[in-house]
Write a protein that holds these residues in place. Sequence first.
Motif, PDB file in Angstrom:
ATOM      1  N   THR A   1       0.843  -0.850   0.114  1.00 57.64           N
ATOM      2  CA  THR A   1      -0.061  -0.031   0.064  1.00 57.64           C
ATOM      3  C   THR A   1       0.890   1.103   0.115  1.00 57.64           C
ATOM      4  OG1 THR A   1      -1.308  -1.384   1.291  1.00 57.64           O
ATOM      5  CG2 THR A   1      -2.036   1.269   0.968  1.00 57.64           C
TER       6      THR A   1
ATOM      7  N   SER B   1     -11.253  -4.862   5.141  1.00 58.31           N
ATOM      8  CA  SER B   1     -11.851  -3.360   5.181  1.00 58.31           C
ATOM      9  C   SER B   1     -13.125  -3.011   6.162  1.00 58.31           C
ATOM     10  CB  SER B   1     -12.056  -2.840   3.451  1.00 58.31           C
ATOM     11  OG  SER B   1     -10.672  -3.066   3.045  1.00 58.31           O
TER      12      SER B   1
ATOM     13  N   ARG C   1      -5.999  -6.386  -0.555  1.00 56.49           N
ATOM     14  CA  ARG C   1      -7.555  -6.682  -0.438  1.00 56.49           C
ATOM     15  C   ARG C   1      -8.039  -6.759  -2.116  1.00 56.49           C
ATOM     16  NH1 ARG C   1      -8.440  -2.461   4.366  1.00 56.49           N
ATOM     17  NH2 ARG C   1      -6.046  -3.342   5.877  1.00 56.49           N
TER      18      ARG C   1
ATOM     19  N   TYR D   1      -5.736  -0.665  -1.055  1.00 56.98           N
ATOM     20  CA  TYR D   1      -4.572  -2.787  -0.546  1.00 56.98           C
ATOM     21  C   TYR D   1      -4.672  -3.372  -1.931  1.00 56.98           C
ATOM     22  CZ  TYR D   1      -5.277   0.304   3.796  1.00 56.98           C
ATOM     23  OH  TYR D   1      -5.243   1.126   4.980  1.00 56.98           O
TER      24      TYR D   1
END
Length: 450
Positions: A91, A303, A290, A287
């Motif tokens: 990230t 999240s 994710r 991300y």
Amino acid sequence: MAFESLSDKLQNVFKNLRGKGRLSEEDVKAALKEVKMALLEADVNFKVVKNFVKTVQERAIGADVMNGLNPGQMVIKIVNEELTNLMGSETTEIAYRPGQQITVIMMVGLQGAGKTTTTAKLAGHVKKKGKKPLLVACDVYRPAAITQLQINGEKQGVPVFSMGDKNKPADIAKASIEHAKKNGFNVVILDTAGRLHIDEGMMDELVEIKESVDVAQTLLVVDAMTGQDAVNVAGTFDEKIGIDGVVLTKLDGDTRGGAALSIRAVTGKPILFCGMGEKLDDLEQFYPDRMASRILGMGDVLSLIEKAEASIDEEKAKDLSRKMRKAEFDYNDYLDSMAQMKKMGGIGSVLGMMPGMIPGMNSAQVSQLEGAIDDKKMAHIEAIILSMTPEERANPKLMNPSRKKRLARGAGVDIAEVNRFIKQFDQTKKMMKKMPGMMGGKRGRMKFPF
């Protein structure tokens, strides 16, 4: 829902892999051929797809995978890892200047990508990080853009610096830095003008701004729904003025997702944020891991938890959990739980982040479920509860036929809808009383009030 078609196709491919006890090299190649077609249909850059499939294949037909206990799951794990690598592995955060130095962020992009709204969203995000941001209206060609920024800035509680539409953008940027120094702002966000297409005048103006002020980060706002065009735009902006990162907008729309999967690989520039809706707080940190999990239908629990922690009143959640375990919750509590769900983006946002969404359901079926609990129906329920007297809300047992008729008139709905809601409410109370384990047992508590 973003990536809906791609997600469904990949899940179907992997369903077949999971069902096999052992995999042959042909099995892997056949599966990856389908993965390749799914990615190309999602408008992912051809070269990116070619390299991706080659890398996965080389890893997947290794002896340790093919001879493993569950090769199908190993292949899925490899695809997940490579999808994450494709989008940047780690990230990327905004790089703020140290100490009391002012961090200048220049927002650039084509007209229609949602740049001005995204600029205001970013200001809200920066403010939550404990910074003191200042928005700057540098789009002098669209008076509406200045007004829009001022309205959204006010909603975010962030001041807007403007000199109208008669000054050069570079001069406005320069003056805004002096204003920031005098008034203690430590982040200055420049909303520059967009064009319907890239032209020399636009690029020259952006270069002039960068020469006039010390820009720390140049962020390009691109519309995810434009697919490969978004990748081409990113490449051109980086070549002409240099960008430090990308913000993808409209990732909640009916997008094929190609831009999110291609931009990092083609330009080398990270995606910092993604816009997931029209509201000013609908800006999420990007991300890669994710997003890869979401694409593969594995959900995005982290999240979801972060959204819940940011949106849910912890004390109310504890109180509601206690009431639900004892079947004591009333219509006031129901109204509170609806408000908390809204803060999290609604039922669609929550379902999209759940692992595997709902067992046995693909994303099209989840969309149907979202439709069954759509905003209109939720608004009707809210209207029914708000039509109740304080006594009725606090004591559900007071409901009788004449009260129900009054509620239907007050909410502007059919009596059948009132009956349906009250029946569902009563059934929910009974179910929760029978399921203490689901509610966290005697000492546990429910994390989410829905």
